[in-house]
Design an enzyme around this catalytic site. Structure first.
Site, mmCIF file in Angstrom:
data_model
loop_
_atom_site.group_PDB
_atom_site.id
_atom_site.type_symbol
_atom_site.label_atom_id
_atom_site.label_comp_id
_atom_site.label_asym_id
_atom_site.label_seq_id
_atom_site.Cartn_x
_atom_site.Cartn_y
_atom_site.Cartn_z
ATOM 1 C CE LYS A 191 1.259 -24.118 -46.599
ATOM 2 N NZ LYS A 191 1.319 -22.723 -46.909
ATOM 3 N NE ARG B 33 -19.532 -52.574 -23.809
ATOM 4 C CZ ARG B 33 -19.655 -52.681 -22.504
ATOM 5 N NH1 ARG B 33 -18.766 -53.341 -21.803
ATOM 6 N NH2 ARG B 33 -20.673 -52.139 -21.868
ATOM 7 C CB ALA C 166 -11.442 -34.592 -41.486
ATOM 8 N N GLY D 218 -19.458 -26.923 -46.680
ATOM 9 C CA GLY D 218 -19.640 -25.636 -47.368
ATOM 10 C C GLY D 218 -20.184 -24.541 -46.466
ATOM 11 C CG HIS E 226 -7.581 -32.602 -44.000
ATOM 12 N ND1 HIS E 226 -7.700 -31.888 -42.832
ATOM 13 C CD2 HIS E 226 -7.713 -33.907 -43.652
ATOM 14 C CE1 HIS E 226 -7.879 -32.729 -41.828
ATOM 15 N NE2 HIS E 226 -7.910 -33.964 -42.300
ATOM 16 C CD GLN F 197 -12.530 -34.465 -36.735
ATOM 17 O OE1 GLN F 197 -12.043 -35.450 -36.229
ATOM 18 N NE2 GLN F 197 -12.853 -34.411 -38.008
ATOM 19 C CG ASP G 247 -11.906 -26.292 -40.849
ATOM 20 O OD1 ASP G 247 -11.681 -27.418 -41.322
ATOM 21 O OD2 ASP G 247 -13.036 -25.907 -40.481
ATOM 22 C CD GLU G 248 -6.944 -26.219 -36.236
ATOM 23 O OE1 GLU G 248 -7.025 -27.134 -37.084
ATOM 24 O OE2 GLU G 248 -7.497 -26.269 -35.126
ATOM 25 N N GLY G 249 -5.339 -25.811 -41.161
ATOM 26 C CA GLY G 249 -4.390 -26.028 -42.262
ATOM 27 C C GLY G 249 -3.549 -27.272 -42.005
ATOM 28 C CE LYS G 250 -6.946 -30.831 -38.521
ATOM 29 N NZ LYS G 250 -7.715 -29.579 -38.476
HETATM 30 P P1 GDP Z 1 -7.508 -28.606 -42.120
HETATM 31 O O1 GDP Z 1 -8.851 -29.197 -41.931
HETATM 32 O O2 GDP Z 1 -6.827 -28.256 -40.841
HETATM 33 O O3 GDP Z 1 -6.633 -29.440 -43.013
HETATM 34 O O4 GDP Z 1 -7.723 -27.207 -42.859
HETATM 35 P P2 GDP Z 1 -8.685 -26.897 -44.118
HETATM 36 O O5 GDP Z 1 -8.050 -27.459 -45.337
HETATM 37 O O6 GDP Z 1 -10.082 -27.291 -43.805
HETATM 38 O O7 GDP Z 1 -8.672 -25.328 -44.113
HETATM 39 C C1 GDP Z 1 -7.482 -24.610 -44.275
HETATM 40 C C2 GDP Z 1 -7.572 -23.764 -45.569
HETATM 41 O O8 GDP Z 1 -6.577 -22.775 -45.551
HETATM 42 C C3 GDP Z 1 -7.334 -24.577 -46.833
HETATM 43 O O9 GDP Z 1 -8.134 -24.041 -47.853
HETATM 44 C C4 GDP Z 1 -5.853 -24.343 -47.133
HETATM 45 O O10 GDP Z 1 -5.542 -24.422 -48.517
HETATM 46 C C5 GDP Z 1 -5.689 -22.933 -46.653
HETATM 47 N N1 GDP Z 1 -4.368 -22.601 -46.096
HETATM 48 C C6 GDP Z 1 -3.522 -23.369 -45.370
HETATM 49 N N2 GDP Z 1 -2.459 -22.655 -44.968
HETATM 50 C C7 GDP Z 1 -2.636 -21.398 -45.437
HETATM 51 C C8 GDP Z 1 -1.894 -20.170 -45.326
HETATM 52 O O11 GDP Z 1 -0.852 -20.089 -44.692
HETATM 53 N N3 GDP Z 1 -2.441 -19.066 -45.935
HETATM 54 C C9 GDP Z 1 -3.610 -19.121 -46.641
HETATM 55 N N4 GDP Z 1 -4.064 -17.993 -47.193
HETATM 56 N N5 GDP Z 1 -4.317 -20.242 -46.762
HETATM 57 C C10 GDP Z 1 -3.845 -21.363 -46.156
HETATM 58 P P1 IMO Z 2 -11.018 -30.774 -39.862
HETATM 59 O O1 IMO Z 2 -10.263 -32.067 -39.713
HETATM 60 C C1 IMO Z 2 -14.031 -28.082 -38.251
HETATM 61 C C2 IMO Z 2 -17.308 -29.954 -36.010
HETATM 62 C C3 IMO Z 2 -18.692 -29.895 -36.627
HETATM 63 C C4 IMO Z 2 -19.527 -29.848 -35.364
HETATM 64 C C5 IMO Z 2 -18.784 -30.782 -34.426
HETATM 65 C C6 IMO Z 2 -19.349 -32.184 -34.366
HETATM 66 O O2 IMO Z 2 -11.281 -30.379 -41.270
HETATM 67 O O3 IMO Z 2 -10.377 -29.697 -39.048
HETATM 68 P P2 IMO Z 2 -19.291 -34.225 -36.067
HETATM 69 O O4 IMO Z 2 -19.856 -34.369 -37.445
HETATM 70 O O5 IMO Z 2 -17.815 -34.446 -35.978
HETATM 71 O O6 IMO Z 2 -20.036 -35.030 -35.043
HETATM 72 O O7 IMO Z 2 -19.567 -32.690 -35.674
HETATM 73 O O8 IMO Z 2 -17.446 -30.829 -34.888
HETATM 74 N N1 IMO Z 2 -16.275 -30.543 -36.886
HETATM 75 C C7 IMO Z 2 -15.328 -29.826 -37.503
HETATM 76 N N2 IMO Z 2 -15.119 -28.494 -37.559
HETATM 77 N N3 IMO Z 2 -13.173 -28.924 -38.856
HETATM 78 C C8 IMO Z 2 -13.355 -30.263 -38.797
HETATM 79 O O9 IMO Z 2 -12.455 -31.142 -39.272
HETATM 80 C C9 IMO Z 2 -14.488 -30.771 -38.129
HETATM 81 N N4 IMO Z 2 -14.977 -32.019 -37.894
HETATM 82 C C10 IMO Z 2 -16.055 -31.860 -37.128
HETATM 83 O O10 IMO Z 2 -18.839 -28.741 -37.423
HETATM 84 O O11 IMO Z 2 -19.486 -28.558 -34.801
HETATM 85 MG MG MG Z 3 -10.828 -28.808 -42.471
#
Ligand code: GDP
Ligand code: IMO
Ligand code: MG
Length: 432
Positions: free
Chosen positions: A18, A146, A39, A305, A41, A227, A13-16
């Site tokens: 975006k 397998r 995942a 959520g 995004h 992830q 959830d770093e913002g991949k």
């Molecule tokens: P991902 O799983 O790495 O793609 O990240 P997520 O989409 O799960 O979570 C990142 C959240 O941060 C999303 O709601 C994006 O819209 C938001 N986001 C991404 N970059 C930025 C930023 O620079 N600032 C802010 N405020 N939000 C950002």
């Molecule tokens: P994105 O791509 C954050 C976490 C789950 C759990 C662990 C194992 O949006 O960054 P799983 O269902 O994969 O076997 O769960 O990994 N997890 C994530 N946490 N962002 C994700 O994806 C995740 N995908 C799995 O919360 O702790």
């Molecule tokens: Mg995410």
């Protein structure tokens, strides 16, 4: 032409999404190489009617860029129901999804694997991982054992029946005798899977061959990781990880691309840290600062959520991600979320039982006991979401970014200052 890898540096959830969207119009293919619909995004796209928000799970984020060929690689686990629901959802919003290509070698998440994911978590109780419950772990376990079902198996009904029967032979014993659940009949699983054949067939290809040919023709391929580094099954905080290789090495196996093709490795790193699910987290904040990060950063899972656990930036993790992935560029995201703090702590090293660690400790036991060694940086109050160049940032924000960059092991090439596509400061080009 080259391949570019994009991965998460922390716990996801770093913002991949975006960042991928940002690169979308500079690349020809976007390949998802690991994970599945665990995942989530969120991508925010500007339109004449205002910003439109998309939440993607199984599909590569590149699907939102017109002209890009989105690819689901062999390393992905596919829940076919989710695949078609997500495609239908995008089609209904006018997104052209007709270019999508799916690897014939990708594994399928069968219903029994979703069931097993959930019952095992319940059974584990306090030892649970906190999975997304999407059947990811059990499907990868079947792959390694397998006894997995691959996309190509759908095209041979006899083989499909044999494989499902073989897998259920073991699983039904487990479900009935250990977990006290009803046995799952082979016919029902086969019938459900066969229901997807007609829609899936035109999408399926030898994606590794196709990507190699495309690169030979001068096309640029972006390999998009789900992830993140610390959720990687080999390099993450095992057992509190996902079940795939989310690091740069996983891009080669998960897409069938040779290592020498990769020219650049971009890691997305948040200006603080979040984590969903269980497991150690040295800089976690259980106080009002943590709550404030969660609220300011809207840190609630895109997939489940769940509220995300939040903490200060951890430079040990960033350095580790730089090393394991061979990061050439960091994209720093969500700097704007830190606006309003008088001072911002950063974890520069760990203290484990009185011993300073500048690198990730060798054992999980030590990582569990790691206490952050904090350094404090002056904060800023100005709204930075309108900044488009480094000089637009207040001096304190510049100082914070430069300090992080110095301790993180690779250059920062872009800085996110908001969720929107244009809310970014580009310091150097990420492609080319
Ligand atoms: P991902 O799983 O790495 O793609 O990240 P997520 O989409 O799960 O979570 C990142 C959240 O941060 C999303 O709601 C994006 O819209 C938001 N986001 C991404 N970059 C930025 C930023 O620079 N600032 C802010 N405020 N939000 C950002
Ligand atoms: P994105 O791509 C954050 C976490 C789950 C759990 C662990 C194992 O949006 O960054 P799983 O269902 O994969 O076997 O769960 O990994 N997890 C994530 N946490 N962002 C994700 O994806 C995740 N995908 C799995 O919360 O702790
Ligand atoms: Mg995410």
């Amino acid at each position: 032409m080259p391949a570019i890898v994009l991965v998460g540096a922390q716990w996801g959830d770093e913002g991949k999404g975006k960042a991928t969207d940002l690169l979308g119009d500079q690349v020809d293919y976007v390949v998802k190489f690991n994970g599945g619909n665990n995942a989530g995004h969120t991508v925010v796209i500007p339109t004449p009617n205002g910003p439109e928000k998309y939440a993607l799970h199984l599909l590569p984020s590149g699907i939102l860029t017109p002209g890009v060929v989105p690819v689901i690689g062999n390393g992905v686990v596919i829940d076919p129901e989710v695949l078609f629901a997500e495609l239908d959802g995008l089609d209904a919003r006018g997104v052209d999804t007709s270019n999508l290509i799916v690897s014939s070698n990708a594994h399928l998440i069968a219903t029994y694997n979703r069931t097993i994911d959930k019952v095992v978590e319940r059974f584990l109780g306090s030892r649970r991982i906190g999975t997304t419950g999407r059947g990811i772990g059990p499907t990868y376990a079947d792959k390694m054992n397998r006894i997995g079902i691959r996309v190509q198996d759908l095209f041979d009904e006899k083989i499909l029946f044999q494989k499902v029967e073989g897998a259920l032979d073991q699983k039904n014993h487990l479900l009935v005798k250990v977990y006290n659940r009803r046995a799952i009949p082979t016919e029902a699983v086969v019938e459900e899977l066969l229901g997807y054949v007609d829609r899936l067939r035109p999408l399926v290809a030898d994606t590794a061959l196709l990507l190699e040919q495309a690169m030979g023709d001068g096309k640029i391929v972006l390999l998009e990781g789900g992830q993140a580094t610390l959720l990687d099954v080999d390099h993450g905080t095992y057992p509190f990880v996902t079940s795939s290789n989310a690091t740069a090495g996983g891009a080669c196996t998960g897409a069938g691309i040779a290592p020498m093709r990769i020219e650049r490795v971009i890691a997305v790193v948040k200006a603080y840290v979040s984590r969903v699910g269980e497991g150690p987290f040295p800089t976690e904040l259980l106080d009002e600062d943590g709550e404030r990060l969660r609220l300011n950063g809207h840190e609630f899972g895109t997939t489940t959520g769940r509220p995300r656990r939040c903490g200060w930036y951890d430079a040990v993790i960033a350095r580790y991600a730089a090393r394991i992935n061979g990061v050439t560029d960091f994209v720093l995201t969500k700097l704007d979320v830190l606006t309003g703090w008088e001072q911002i702590p950063v974890c520069v090293a760990y203290d484990v039982g009185g011993v300073r660690h500048d690198e990730m400790p060798m054992t999980q036991t030590d990582f569990h006991h790691a206490r952050p060694v904090l350094e404090y940086f002056p904060g800023w109050d100005e709204d930075i979401s309108g900044a488009r160049s480094f000089d637009d940032l207040p001096p304190q924000a510049q100082g914070y970014v430069r300090a992080l960059e110095k301790m993180s092991g690779a250059p920062f090439s872009a800085i996110g200052v908001g969720p929107g596509r244009d809310e970014i400061i580009q310091l150097r080009p990420l492609v080319g």
